[in-house]
Design a protein around this motif. Sequence first.
Motif, PDB file in Angstrom:
ATOM      1  N   VAL A   1       1.023  -1.064  -0.016  1.00  0.00           N
ATOM      2  CA  VAL A   1      -0.133   0.198  -0.139  1.00  0.00           C
ATOM      3  C   VAL A   1       0.759   1.207  -0.102  1.00  0.00           C
ATOM      4  CG1 VAL A   1      -0.297   0.115   2.498  1.00  0.00           C
ATOM      5  CG2 VAL A   1      -2.379   1.174   0.945  1.00  0.00           C
ATOM      6  N   SER A   2       0.517   2.116  -0.465  1.00  0.00           N
ATOM      7  CA  SER A   2       1.215   3.434  -0.735  1.00  0.00           C
ATOM      8  C   SER A   2       0.246   4.731  -0.405  1.00  0.00           C
ATOM      9  CB  SER A   2       1.749   3.747  -2.162  1.00  0.00           C
ATOM     10  OG  SER A   2       2.298   5.067  -2.100  1.00  0.00           O
ATOM     11  N   ALA A   3       0.693   5.661   0.598  1.00  0.00           N
ATOM     12  CA  ALA A   3      -0.099   6.737   0.917  1.00  0.00           C
ATOM     13  C   ALA A   3      -0.167   7.900  -0.408  1.00  0.00           C
ATOM     14  CB  ALA A   3       0.165   7.409   2.264  1.00  0.00           C
ATOM     15  N   VAL A   4      -1.387   8.460  -0.561  1.00  0.00           N
ATOM     16  CA  VAL A   4      -0.994   9.531  -1.405  1.00  0.00           C
ATOM     17  C   VAL A   4      -1.972  10.753  -0.953  1.00  0.00           C
ATOM     18  CG1 VAL A   4      -2.168  10.368  -3.721  1.00  0.00           C
ATOM     19  CG2 VAL A   4      -1.564   7.888  -3.233  1.00  0.00           C
ATOM     20  N   ALA A   5      -1.335  11.897  -1.026  1.00  0.00           N
ATOM     21  CA  ALA A   5      -1.879  13.200  -0.591  1.00  0.00           C
ATOM     22  C   ALA A   5      -2.188  14.170  -1.588  1.00  0.00           C
ATOM     23  CB  ALA A   5      -1.029  13.765   0.465  1.00  0.00           C
TER      24      ALA A   5
ATOM     25  N   PHE B   1      -2.403  28.050  -2.488  1.00  0.00           N
ATOM     26  CA  PHE B   1      -2.938  29.180  -3.139  1.00  0.00           C
ATOM     27  C   PHE B   1      -3.443  28.743  -4.717  1.00  0.00           C
ATOM     28  CE2 PHE B   1      -0.207  31.495  -0.222  1.00  0.00           C
ATOM     29  CZ  PHE B   1      -1.202  32.142   0.412  1.00  0.00           C
ATOM     30  N   GLY B   2      -4.060  27.782  -4.880  1.00  0.00           N
ATOM     31  CA  GLY B   2      -4.867  27.399  -5.972  1.00  0.00           C
ATOM     32  C   GLY B   2      -3.808  26.460  -6.860  1.00  0.00           C
ATOM     33  N   TRP B   3      -2.656  26.216  -6.770  1.00  0.00           N
ATOM     34  CA  TRP B   3      -1.526  25.430  -7.282  1.00  0.00           C
ATOM     35  C   TRP B   3      -1.709  23.914  -6.625  1.00  0.00           C
ATOM     36  CZ3 TRP B   3       0.781  26.856 -11.570  1.00  0.00           C
ATOM     37  CH2 TRP B   3       0.888  28.348 -11.757  1.00  0.00           C
ATOM     38  N   TRP B   4      -2.023  23.130  -7.368  1.00  0.00           N
ATOM     39  CA  TRP B   4      -2.050  21.593  -6.709  1.00  0.00           C
ATOM     40  C   TRP B   4      -0.997  20.733  -7.198  1.00  0.00           C
ATOM     41  CZ3 TRP B   4      -5.982  19.926  -3.635  1.00  0.00           C
ATOM     42  CH2 TRP B   4      -7.021  20.949  -3.480  1.00  0.00           C
ATOM     43  N   THR B   5      -0.565  19.718  -6.286  1.00  0.00           N
ATOM     44  CA  THR B   5       0.098  18.692  -6.719  1.00  0.00           C
ATOM     45  C   THR B   5      -0.465  17.480  -5.871  1.00  0.00           C
ATOM     46  OG1 THR B   5       2.479  17.958  -7.029  1.00  0.00           O
ATOM     47  CG2 THR B   5       1.992  19.141  -4.994  1.00  0.00           C
ATOM     48  N   THR B   6       0.243  16.183  -5.957  1.00  0.00           N
ATOM     49  CA  THR B   6       0.019  14.956  -5.362  1.00  0.00           C
ATOM     50  C   THR B   6       1.591  14.618  -4.733  1.00  0.00           C
ATOM     51  OG1 THR B   6       0.102  13.756  -7.074  1.00  0.00           O
ATOM     52  CG2 THR B   6      -1.890  14.091  -6.532  1.00  0.00           C
ATOM     53  N   ALA B   7       1.564  14.171  -3.570  1.00  0.00           N
ATOM     54  CA  ALA B   7       2.661  13.334  -3.066  1.00  0.00           C
ATOM     55  C   ALA B   7       2.429  11.977  -2.788  1.00  0.00           C
ATOM     56  CB  ALA B   7       2.980  14.108  -1.794  1.00  0.00           C
ATOM     57  N   GLN B   8       3.309  10.970  -2.897  1.00  0.00           N
ATOM     58  CA  GLN B   8       2.927   9.634  -3.012  1.00  0.00           C
ATOM     59  C   GLN B   8       4.043   9.040  -1.947  1.00  0.00           C
ATOM     60  OE1 GLN B   8       2.968   7.117  -6.373  1.00  0.00           O
ATOM     61  NE2 GLN B   8       2.900   5.228  -5.176  1.00  0.00           N
TER      62      GLN B   8
ATOM     63  N   SER C   1       4.060  13.408   3.136  1.00  0.00           N
ATOM     64  CA  SER C   1       3.715  14.893   3.800  1.00  0.00           C
ATOM     65  C   SER C   1       3.682  15.153   2.435  1.00  0.00           C
ATOM     66  CB  SER C   1       4.671  15.163   4.743  1.00  0.00           C
ATOM     67  OG  SER C   1       4.824  14.829   5.798  1.00  0.00           O
ATOM     68  N   CYS C   2       3.158  16.397   2.437  1.00  0.00           N
ATOM     69  CA  CYS C   2       3.289  17.391   1.093  1.00  0.00           C
ATOM     70  C   CYS C   2       4.411  18.104   1.187  1.00  0.00           C
ATOM     71  CB  CYS C   2       1.907  18.365   1.130  1.00  0.00           C
ATOM     72  SG  CYS C   2       0.435  17.828   0.832  1.00  0.00           S
ATOM     73  N   PRO C   3       4.983  18.536  -0.073  1.00  0.00           N
ATOM     74  CA  PRO C   3       6.265  19.427  -0.049  1.00  0.00           C
ATOM     75  C   PRO C   3       5.756  20.883   0.220  1.00  0.00           C
ATOM     76  CG  PRO C   3       5.346  19.008  -2.140  1.00  0.00           C
ATOM     77  CD  PRO C   3       4.406  18.221  -1.238  1.00  0.00           C
ATOM     78  N   TRP C   4       6.691  21.196   0.977  1.00  0.00           N
ATOM     79  CA  TRP C   4       6.842  22.900   1.242  1.00  0.00           C
ATOM     80  C   TRP C   4       6.647  23.628   0.063  1.00  0.00           C
ATOM     81  CZ3 TRP C   4       9.013  27.419   1.078  1.00  0.00           C
ATOM     82  CH2 TRP C   4       8.609  28.430   1.774  1.00  0.00           C
TER      83      TRP C   4
ATOM     84  N   ARG D   1      -4.872  18.309   1.336  1.00  0.00           N
ATOM     85  CA  ARG D   1      -6.448  18.711   1.296  1.00  0.00           C
ATOM     86  C   ARG D   1      -7.267  17.640   1.284  1.00  0.00           C
ATOM     87  NH1 ARG D   1      -5.442  23.183   3.611  1.00  0.00           N
ATOM     88  NH2 ARG D   1      -4.870  25.150   2.033  1.00  0.00           N
ATOM     89  N   TRP D   2      -6.799  16.404   0.582  1.00  0.00           N
ATOM     90  CA  TRP D   2      -7.264  15.109   0.622  1.00  0.00           C
ATOM     91  C   TRP D   2      -6.314  13.826   0.777  1.00  0.00           C
ATOM     92  CZ3 TRP D   2      -5.564  12.311  -3.283  1.00  0.00           C
ATOM     93  CH2 TRP D   2      -5.184  12.788  -4.535  1.00  0.00           C
TER      94      TRP D   2
END
Length: 94
Positions: A48-52, A57-64, A78-81, A86-87
């Motif tokens: 299993v792999s976590a996803v965030a 400010f309106g810019w989106w990305t995902t972290a795995q 964790s999300c990158p600085w 958000r989900w």
Amino acid sequence: MVALSTGAVASTLVLSAAPAAAYPSNCGSAMRSDGVVSAWCSTGTGSVSAVAGCEWFGWWTTAQGPWVGVATGASHVSCPWPYSPRWTGFYARD
């Protein structure tokens, strides 16, 4: 003599059989109070792999997060600085 040889081969085959694989199930994800996303599965085999989902400010990305064996525990990410989570979600594989 022949019967003994056959019995030895059959025993070896039974002992070397691989365990059955089952796709990961009973999986979930959650965000901790410190913003770390965790994902886990409680049954099955595989990883299993976590996803965030991360927003700034309106810019989106995902972290795995890393792939972690179901029997081993949970995956964390964790999300990158300077992004904030958000989900939450997860990927599962056998």
